[in-house]
Design a protein around this motif. Sequence first.
Motif, PDB file in Angstrom:
ATOM      1  N   GLU A   1       3.495 -10.629   0.938  1.00 31.24           N
ATOM      2  CA  GLU A   1       2.735 -10.363  -0.279  1.00 31.24           C
ATOM      3  C   GLU A   1       3.547  -9.620  -1.342  1.00 31.24           C
ATOM      4  O   GLU A   1       3.163  -9.585  -2.510  1.00 31.24           O
ATOM      5  N   GLY A   2       4.648  -9.029  -0.922  1.00 31.83           N
ATOM      6  CA  GLY A   2       5.445  -8.254  -1.878  1.00 31.83           C
ATOM      7  C   GLY A   2       4.921  -6.853  -2.090  1.00 31.83           C
ATOM      8  O   GLY A   2       5.513  -6.056  -2.811  1.00 31.83           O
ATOM      9  N   ARG A   3       3.800  -6.503  -1.423  1.00 31.00           N
ATOM     10  CA  ARG A   3       3.255  -5.158  -1.578  1.00 31.00           C
ATOM     11  C   ARG A   3       2.245  -4.878  -0.470  1.00 31.00           C
ATOM     12  O   ARG A   3       1.705  -5.802   0.146  1.00 31.00           O
ATOM     13  N   ILE A   4       2.000  -3.588  -0.235  1.00 26.83           N
ATOM     14  CA  ILE A   4       0.894  -3.136   0.597  1.00 26.83           C
ATOM     15  C   ILE A   4       0.173  -2.045  -0.170  1.00 26.83           C
ATOM     16  O   ILE A   4       0.764  -1.360  -0.999  1.00 26.83           O
ATOM     17  N   SER A   5      -1.118  -1.859   0.100  1.00 26.44           N
ATOM     18  CA  SER A   5      -1.902  -0.926  -0.694  1.00 26.44           C
ATOM     19  C   SER A   5      -2.688   0.013   0.204  1.00 26.44           C
ATOM     20  O   SER A   5      -3.532  -0.428   0.990  1.00 26.44           O
ATOM     21  N   ASN A   6      -2.372   1.305   0.106  1.00 24.36           N
ATOM     22  CA  ASN A   6      -3.105   2.390   0.769  1.00 24.36           C
ATOM     23  C   ASN A   6      -3.319   2.117   2.260  1.00 24.36           C
ATOM     24  O   ASN A   6      -4.411   2.293   2.792  1.00 24.36           O
ATOM     25  N   GLN A   7      -2.242   1.703   2.923  1.00 26.87           N
ATOM     26  CA  GLN A   7      -2.320   1.453   4.360  1.00 26.87           C
ATOM     27  C   GLN A   7      -2.222   2.779   5.130  1.00 26.87           C
ATOM     28  O   GLN A   7      -1.398   3.633   4.807  1.00 26.87           O
ATOM     29  N   PRO A   8      -3.045   2.965   6.160  1.00 27.99           N
ATOM     30  CA  PRO A   8      -2.998   4.234   6.909  1.00 27.99           C
ATOM     31  C   PRO A   8      -1.773   4.308   7.823  1.00 27.99           C
ATOM     32  O   PRO A   8      -1.497   3.373   8.594  1.00 27.99           O
TER      33      PRO A   8
END
Length: 481
Positions: free
Chosen positions: A80-87
């Motif tokens: 995806e080219g990014r990750i968002s607020n992953q724990p």
Amino acid sequence: MSAAPEQHPIELNTALPLIQGLTRLHDWVALLEPDGRVVWLSDALASTCGGGRSFKGSHWLQTVVRADDPDELMSGLENEGRISNQPVRLREKSGEEFPVGVSAARIAPGCGAVVAIFRHLDEPRPALESTLRYLAAVLDSSPDGVIVIDRSRFITYANPAMQEITGWAIEDLIDRPLAVFLRAQDDLEQIVGALADAPKVRDVELAVRRRDGGPLEVSVSVSRLALEDGTQVGAVAYVQDITERRRFECDLARKNDELEHYVHTVSHDLRSPLVSILGFSRLLREDFAPALGDKGEHFVRRIEEAGRTMESLIHDLLELSRMGTQQVLPERVDPRDVLVQLQAELKPRLDEQRVSLQLPEDPPMIGCERTRLYQVFSNLIGNALTHMGDVANPIVDVQVEERDGRTHIAVMDNGSGIDPKDHDRIFEIFRSVGGPSRNQAGSSGVGLAIVKKIAELRGGRAWVESALGQGATFHVELPTI
């Protein structure tokens, strides 16, 4: 801030200034190779994880944080080219771990480098979420974009207008770092200043990333957000789309530049034939006067007068076109010296019209180039003389004083006056307003436009106060230097 490594791919060297700028918005920032190896950590992150220990070259999921499913995390970055607020769990230098959220993305499509931003999860979330629910009831219907950011500078709320402005779906905005939506380091600096220096900041203009990559200029006003007990939990930003306004301003500036260039070119080209007209008319009058007779000589004088009027007009047009292109270098000038010079030059005209020109005895110095100050006084006094009208005791009174840190010039006359509806129009080029006494020959129609432009280019302004039959007072205000 941690020193940058000496050697790594050139794309990372290019990215470091921007990444280091992010540390002013976010405490915990990491720069990673595409395969997850650490290139650089912010001071705060390096100190939390290991004091002086070097992390360069180690894999971030082994030395900086621990993830329950590291393969899934890296897969999200690769696909995806990014990750968002992953724990994940941040590893402290003591060996303890505590929960944080991480958002990461490639710096640019053509750059493999990855920036990761970590978010504190120890904020007063329940109280903040309660506040957000209350705010959402009001802000969801706002025509302007609104976002709320927490203390870690992550977006925790965005209203529907923000989606319309940026093209990003609300779910794509929530829980992402504010920095990823900014285009340049200069914009980062402006936002940092807005969030850190004052409880409220208005109308910060910057560029934002649209979802489709298109240009988006916005004006942002920021207010700090606090709970009832005074605890600071973040900030509220109000966002207005000014893209069209900026585009219009740029187009207008370009057209103004083109018009000024056109006026300069035409005025310059008109000079050559005018010189010939004035030269040959003078030769006719001086060398062929007997052959012309009284009537012919009268016609030649009329040609010369019209030529000199046109010469004055061309000179004023050239001056007006040059003003926007020349650097403004104000100096401290004694206005009385300029006014005494003008009084001597205008003496024949003053005597002919029986006008009393009253000058200030000890005026303050004025911050303006002498040539431009001469033009201001010459045009204002000349305008008063031209439009004085039939007055028993004509007077032109010049005053100069300082008011509230600014220099104020006033040129007053007891002439025919100006209708209040024409007060703005009279500063427009080639505008002649009022009764017969305000339409006399001898005026190029450019003088007051020159006065206004001189004032505005120096951060000042020009205006008039007048009524028909009650004279006129022309004001010029300039910054004091």
